[in-house]
Design a protein around this motif. Structure first.
Motif, mmCIF file in Angstrom:
data_model
loop_
_atom_site.group_PDB
_atom_site.id
_atom_site.type_symbol
_atom_site.label_atom_id
_atom_site.label_comp_id
_atom_site.label_asym_id
_atom_site.label_seq_id
_atom_site.Cartn_x
_atom_site.Cartn_y
_atom_site.Cartn_z
ATOM 1 N N TRP A 103 36.726 -3.095 -45.045
ATOM 2 C CA TRP A 103 36.505 -2.043 -46.041
ATOM 3 C C TRP A 103 37.549 -2.142 -47.156
ATOM 4 O O TRP A 103 37.241 -2.061 -48.347
ATOM 5 C CB TRP A 103 36.576 -0.693 -45.338
ATOM 6 C CG TRP A 103 36.034 0.490 -46.065
ATOM 7 C CD1 TRP A 103 35.227 0.510 -47.159
ATOM 8 C CD2 TRP A 103 36.257 1.870 -45.704
ATOM 9 N NE1 TRP A 103 34.928 1.818 -47.511
ATOM 10 C CE2 TRP A 103 35.546 2.658 -46.637
ATOM 11 C CE3 TRP A 103 36.975 2.492 -44.694
ATOM 12 C CZ2 TRP A 103 35.547 4.061 -46.577
ATOM 13 C CZ3 TRP A 103 36.978 3.880 -44.632
ATOM 14 C CH2 TRP A 103 36.264 4.655 -45.564
ATOM 15 N N GLY B 164 35.927 1.655 -50.771
ATOM 16 C CA GLY B 164 34.863 2.269 -51.553
ATOM 17 C C GLY B 164 35.241 2.615 -52.977
ATOM 18 O O GLY B 164 34.403 3.148 -53.720
ATOM 19 N N MET C 100 33.306 -0.820 -56.260
ATOM 20 C CA MET C 100 32.092 -1.458 -55.763
ATOM 21 C C MET C 100 31.362 -2.268 -56.819
ATOM 22 O O MET C 100 30.322 -2.868 -56.540
ATOM 23 C CB MET C 100 31.144 -0.400 -55.168
ATOM 24 C CG MET C 100 31.636 0.179 -53.854
ATOM 25 S SD MET C 100 30.502 1.372 -53.117
ATOM 26 C CE MET C 100 30.939 2.848 -54.040
ATOM 27 N N GLN D 102 29.856 -0.145 -49.964
ATOM 28 C CA GLN D 102 31.281 -0.073 -49.667
ATOM 29 C C GLN D 102 31.781 -1.293 -48.891
ATOM 30 O O GLN D 102 32.981 -1.560 -48.866
ATOM 31 C CB GLN D 102 31.578 1.212 -48.896
ATOM 32 C CG GLN D 102 31.253 2.471 -49.688
ATOM 33 C CD GLN D 102 31.674 3.746 -48.992
ATOM 34 O OE1 GLN D 102 32.716 3.802 -48.350
ATOM 35 N NE2 GLN D 102 30.860 4.792 -49.117
ATOM 36 N N THR E 197 29.678 7.266 -46.560
ATOM 37 C CA THR E 197 30.684 6.539 -45.790
ATOM 38 C C THR E 197 30.267 6.367 -44.331
ATOM 39 O O THR E 197 30.467 5.278 -43.769
ATOM 40 C CB THR E 197 32.047 7.244 -45.902
ATOM 41 O OG1 THR E 197 32.485 7.170 -47.271
ATOM 42 C CG2 THR E 197 33.091 6.594 -45.012
#
Length: 418
Positions: free
Chosen positions: A140, A147, A150, A203, A230
């Motif tokens: 991630w 996030g 992106m 993400q 998420t």
């Protein structure tokens, strides 16, 4: 930061078939099939005609005309995207260069904080998929800074342009068809599909076919939204990692110390020995404690050669190389996950300067290796698995320490025709 992740697409070559039964496909008109599957171009000329035929092919394969029109209506060729695809250089960096930049303290700390803040979510995901939070936040963090970044390009335009370009047309046509099915399924609108130039989404920067096949609606809203949800993004990443072969409760990487007389040719990801056998060779944990005398398969990884840091990697490490087949990326991601899980910073080596060939030197080395009958793949200045294997063979032939790490000594020997 996103530029450093583009060659992840090369790692996805193994997954270029959509999860659609061939028997369920409708016949494709001959004209559409011929152009859509075989024609390509190195400029925008012919793009509009090819796209019209691709639309026909999509409808023939069961995508509704409504979804095709919504996704592909008005799409034009983007030469900048194609240029970016041909100019990737980031994985010519050494492990030190890449990991120093990407395994930053803020990513380690933020990863730990996110796991703690969302403990119930991470626990639920690990219970269902077997993937620990440290591994998820490592990917991630590297892919999108959790996030935050992106990408903002029109995904459909990017993928359509790459699907017309001749370099990797077949792969990107698979991705373009997957995009149409994501739109058809109602997960994302074409307008919401924005990302980097290479067409990844969300993400965790999923390729569209991975989005289609591994996406999970974990928040229960009836849609798989890997951009704004998420829980969906984390669970989908865990689902994909599980599909790549993750073994619940097993390690992936730990730093070790290796003796100066280690048989260097054994330090190879393709060689997996019982951990107890490595212990018998003198390999110990980073703090000097002995390794368990057990049968757990492991490989010794020397990303900077015998004078640099040493890691013992386990079968779960293979998941990192499947996610991205760049060894530099995979090792950095696994190391970041280990740091988030509590490991300390690695020892940078034996106190000796570690030479790093420039990208131009690696290109020269690859050409010399090919001239000796090796097959290193694309001559691109990136030290991938095939190049490392060829380096090892030549080191053994020349009587050099066979640690698979390219050095000026090896390059000089091959230049001299030895």
């Amino acid at each position: 930061m996103r530029k450093s992740l583009m060659t992840r697409l090369a790692a996805a070559a193994f997954s270029t078939t959509l999860a659609i039964s061939a028997s369920a496909l409708l016949p494709v008109p001959a004209a559409a099939q011929g152009v859509a599957l075989t024609s390509c171009g190195n400029s925008g000329q012919g793009f509009a005609q090819w796209l019209e035929l691709f639309k026909q092919q999509a409808v023939a394969q069961g995508v509704s005309p409504r979804a095709v029109s919504a996704a592909l209506g008005g799409i034009t060729y983007d030469a900048n995207v194609v240029g970016a695809d041909r100019g990737q250089k980031v994985f010519g960096q050494s492990f030190f260069e890449f990991s120093d930049r990407m395994v930053a303290n803020y990513r380690i700390q933020q990863g730990r904080q996110l796991i703690q803040k969302n403990k119930a979510l991470f626990d639920h995901i690990e219970q269902q998929f077997g993937v620990p939070g440290a591994v998820l936040v490592a990917f991630w963090g590297l892919e999108t800074d959790f996030g935050a970044f992106m990408g903002d390009k029109q995904t459909i335009r990017s993928v359509a342009s790459l699907a017309w370009d001749c370099r990797r047309a077949e792969m990107f046509r698979t991705q373009l068809m997957a995009i149409l099915r994501i739109v058809e399924r109602g997960d994302l609108t074409p307008q919401a599909m924005r990302g980097p130039w290479a067409g990844e989404l969300g993400q965790f920067q999923f390729l569209p076919d991975h989005y289609l096949n591994y996406g999970v609606d974990f928040d229960g809203d009836g849609r798989v939204d890997l951009i704004r949800s998420t829980p969906d993004a984390l669970a989908s990443a865990a689902n994909y990692i599980k599909a790549l072969g993750w073994q619940r409760g097993q390690p992936w990487l730990e730093e070790v110390r290796v003796p100066s007389n280690l048989p260097w040719q054994q330090a190879d990801l393709s060689i997996k020995l019982p951990r107890g056998q490595w212990a018998a060779m003198g390999v110990v944990r980073a703090d000097g404690r002995p390794l368990p005398n057990d049968q757990l398969p492991a490989s010794v990884l020397l990303p900077m050669g015998r004078n640099g840091p040493a890691f013992l990697v386990y079968p779960n490490f293979d998941v990192f190389t499947e996610w991205n087949n760049s060894l530099v990326y995979a090792t950095s991601a696994a190391y970041l996950a280990a740091r988030v899980a509590g490991a300390g910073p690695f020892n940078r080596g034996q106190g000796k300067a570690i030479p790093v060939l420039s990208q131009a030197q690696v290109v020269e080395l690859q050409r010399l290796l090919n001239a000796r009958g090796h097959h290193v793949g694309r001559v691109d200045g990136i030290t991938g698995a095939a190049t490392r294997q060829a380096v090892k063979v030549e080191q053994m032939r020349l009587g050099l320490p066979a640690d698979s790490y390219p050095t000026p000594d090896l390059l000089a020997a091959l230049r001299a025709g030895r």
